[in-house]
Motif scaffolding. Sequence first.
Motif, PDB file in Angstrom:
ATOM      1  N   THR A 150       0.843  -1.190   0.000  1.00 39.56           N
ATOM      2  CA  THR A 150       0.000   0.000   0.000  1.00 39.56           C
ATOM      3  C   THR A 150       0.883   1.245   0.000  1.00 39.56           C
ATOM      4  N   PHE A 151       0.538   2.229  -0.817  1.00 40.65           N
ATOM      5  CA  PHE A 151       1.229   3.515  -0.785  1.00 40.65           C
ATOM      6  C   PHE A 151       0.214   4.621  -1.032  1.00 40.65           C
ATOM      7  N   SER A 152       0.465   5.780  -0.449  1.00 42.45           N
ATOM      8  CA  SER A 152      -0.530   6.852  -0.507  1.00 42.45           C
ATOM      9  C   SER A 152       0.138   8.214  -0.554  1.00 42.45           C
ATOM     10  N   GLY A 153      -0.522   9.155  -1.222  1.00 39.63           N
ATOM     11  CA  GLY A 153       0.012  10.504  -1.341  1.00 39.63           C
ATOM     12  C   GLY A 153      -1.051  11.455  -1.852  1.00 39.63           C
ATOM     13  N   ASN A 154      -0.641  12.653  -2.167  1.00 39.44           N
ATOM     14  CA  ASN A 154      -1.601  13.678  -2.571  1.00 39.44           C
ATOM     15  C   ASN A 154      -1.444  14.149  -4.017  1.00 39.44           C
ATOM     16  N   ASN A 155      -0.434  13.637  -4.718  1.00 43.56           N
ATOM     17  CA  ASN A 155      -0.201  14.031  -6.102  1.00 43.56           C
ATOM     18  C   ASN A 155      -0.339  12.813  -7.016  1.00 43.56           C
ATOM     19  N   TYR A 156      -1.281  12.879  -7.948  1.00 39.64           N
ATOM     20  CA  TYR A 156      -1.572  11.717  -8.808  1.00 39.64           C
ATOM     21  C   TYR A 156      -0.364  11.303  -9.643  1.00 39.64           C
ATOM     22  N   ASN A 157       0.340  12.259 -10.230  1.00 43.93           N
ATOM     23  CA  ASN A 157       1.497  11.914 -11.066  1.00 43.93           C
ATOM     24  C   ASN A 157       2.595  11.235 -10.252  1.00 43.93           C
TER      25      ASN A 157
END
Length: 239
Positions: A150-157
Motif C-alpha cells: 500500500t502507498f498513498s500521497g496527494n499528487n496523482y502523477n
Amino acid sequence: MYKVFEISKKDGGTRHIEAPDPVTKKRQEDYLKYLYKSYPASPYTHGFTPNRSIITNAIPHRNKQWVYSVDIKDFFPSITLEKAKSVIKAKLKWGLCFYDFKDGKGKRLPQGAPTSPYIANLYLKNFDYKVGRNLNKNRIAYTRYADDITFSGNNYNDMENALSLIVKQISKYGLEINYKKVKKMPSWQRQYVCGLVVNKKVALTREMKKKIRAEKHQGKVVFLQNYGEMVKRKAGIYG
C-alpha cells in the motif's frame, strides 16, 4: 511433511494450501521465535511481525488524496530457495523453511508454513527500504502487509511514478504484481487498507463490522489488532 489441499474462497475460486505436519509445524514455530529476535524485518512491513498489525499498516495512509493497493502475484510459491539465498545473507535453517513440492519450481516457501511470511519479509527487506525511502522523498507513505503493498500521497502523477517504481523493483526479486488486483482509490471514494477504512481516520469497513458481530454472536472474542491474523489462521494459511 506437508498435507496439500484446496479451500474455497468467497469469490468462488479455491486457495492452494500446503500445511506442515504437527512435528514440522512445531519446529517451524520454535524457529520463528529465533528469527524474530535475530533478524528484524524492515520498519515498512507490518504483516506477521512482532508488535505490528493491520492497524499500524493502515495508520500512515490516513487522510490522503490517493491510496493505491498492489498485490504481489503468487507470493510464497515464487520465492525459491535459490532466490532467497542470493538475497538473504544469513545462515538460516533453509531445509526447515523450504520444500520441493515437485511442481517444477524446486525448493520454495510453502503456502502454509508458520515461517514462510517472515522469511518472505526478510527476502523483501532491502526492497522495502529502497522503495520506502524513495517514495518518502516525494511525501508518499509506503507499507507492506505480506503480499499486500500500500502507498498513498496527494499528487496523482507522483503516485503513478511510484507504481512504476514498485513494478520495476519487485521484478528484480523475481516477483510481479497482480494487475487485476491493483486498486487506485481517490479521497472522494472509500479508501481501505487490509479491510480498514482510512479516508479520515482508521475505521472498520461495514464488512468487517458484520464479521465481528457474527463472531461475538458465536461467543468468540475477536481483538481488532489481531484480526488479520485471526482470519488467516481460520483458513489455515500464513501470509
